[in-house]
Motif scaffolding. Structure first.
Motif, PDB file in Angstrom:
ATOM      1  N   TYR A  10      37.551  49.866  48.945  1.00  0.00           N
ATOM      2  CA  TYR A  10      36.177  50.100  49.761  1.00  0.00           C
ATOM      3  C   TYR A  10      35.923  51.526  50.068  1.00  0.00           C
ATOM      4  O   TYR A  10      34.829  52.018  50.009  1.00  0.00           O
ATOM      5  N   TYR A  23      42.116  46.403  49.363  1.00  0.00           N
ATOM      6  CA  TYR A  23      40.773  46.173  49.348  1.00  0.00           C
ATOM      7  C   TYR A  23      40.097  47.264  50.562  1.00  0.00           C
ATOM      8  O   TYR A  23      39.068  47.844  49.996  1.00  0.00           O
ATOM      9  N   GLU A  24      40.801  47.785  51.461  1.00  0.00           N
ATOM     10  CA  GLU A  24      40.499  48.918  52.218  1.00  0.00           C
ATOM     11  C   GLU A  24      40.438  50.340  51.228  1.00  0.00           C
ATOM     12  O   GLU A  24      39.573  50.922  51.254  1.00  0.00           O
ATOM     13  N   GLY A  53      48.475  38.820  52.920  1.00  0.00           N
ATOM     14  CA  GLY A  53      47.180  39.016  53.579  1.00  0.00           C
ATOM     15  C   GLY A  53      47.226  40.568  53.883  1.00  0.00           C
ATOM     16  O   GLY A  53      46.075  41.076  53.687  1.00  0.00           O
ATOM     17  N   GLU A  54      48.186  41.141  54.502  1.00  0.00           N
ATOM     18  CA  GLU A  54      48.417  42.354  54.862  1.00  0.00           C
ATOM     19  C   GLU A  54      48.288  43.307  53.668  1.00  0.00           C
ATOM     20  O   GLU A  54      47.689  44.318  53.556  1.00  0.00           O
ATOM     21  N   GLU A  55      48.772  42.909  52.499  1.00  0.00           N
ATOM     22  CA  GLU A  55      48.922  43.706  51.213  1.00  0.00           C
ATOM     23  C   GLU A  55      47.417  43.692  50.442  1.00  0.00           C
ATOM     24  O   GLU A  55      46.933  44.823  50.166  1.00  0.00           O
ATOM     25  N   LEU A  56      46.669  42.446  50.732  1.00  0.00           N
ATOM     26  CA  LEU A  56      45.331  42.451  50.073  1.00  0.00           C
ATOM     27  C   LEU A  56      44.372  43.332  50.861  1.00  0.00           C
ATOM     28  O   LEU A  56      43.595  43.955  50.478  1.00  0.00           O
ATOM     29  N   ARG A  57      44.649  43.255  52.341  1.00  0.00           N
ATOM     30  CA  ARG A  57      43.786  44.126  53.217  1.00  0.00           C
ATOM     31  C   ARG A  57      44.004  45.471  52.941  1.00  0.00           C
ATOM     32  O   ARG A  57      42.857  46.136  52.543  1.00  0.00           O
ATOM     33  N   GLY A  58      45.168  45.947  52.831  1.00  0.00           N
ATOM     34  CA  GLY A  58      45.420  47.125  52.218  1.00  0.00           C
ATOM     35  C   GLY A  58      44.750  47.662  50.868  1.00  0.00           C
ATOM     36  O   GLY A  58      43.929  48.770  50.791  1.00  0.00           O
TER      37      GLY A  58
END
Length: 115
Positions: free
Chosen positions: A86, A82-83, A75-80
């Motif tokens: 973005y 996606y950010e 989840g942290e990897e995906l968040r990074g």
């Protein structure tokens, strides 16, 4: 928790509370799975059965925790990721907006100069 929003003020406390609930549920599930596993082992003595259940439940709980940790890391990897995407999209949008405003100002100046 705030009265109006129903959200926790301290997210770390909320995180710990959720983790506690998950661990309690996983512990109960582990004990149930261990009891189911040892139910078919009629040849075990009560002490042996209790030890097998304890070890099975501990392993089951460790596997559940490892799974949660892998999920959290992903989840942290995906968040990074996606950010990053973005930010790039936001920069492109801002560049397009600025280009559009500059073009509009240039057209206005040309129209005003020809009038």
């Amino acid at each position: 928790m705030t009265a109006m929003e129903g959200l926790p003020v301290d997210l770390r406390a909320f995180h710990n509370e959720v983790e506690g609930h998950l661990l309690a549920a996983a512990h109960k599930e582990s004990r149930t799975a261990a009891a189911r596993f040892t139910a078919g082992l009629d040849w075990l003595s009560e002490d042996q059965r209790a030890e097998v259940e304890r070890q099975f439940a501990a392993e089951h709980l460790a596997l559940a925790r490892a799974s949660w940790q892998r999920t959290a890391r992903r989840g942290e990897e995906l968040r990074g990721e996606y950010e990053t995407v973005y930010r790039a999209l936001r920069a492109r949008l801002l560049a397009g907006l600025l280009l559009g405003v500059a073009l509009l100002v240039a057209v206005d100046l040309v129209v005003l100069a020809s009038a």
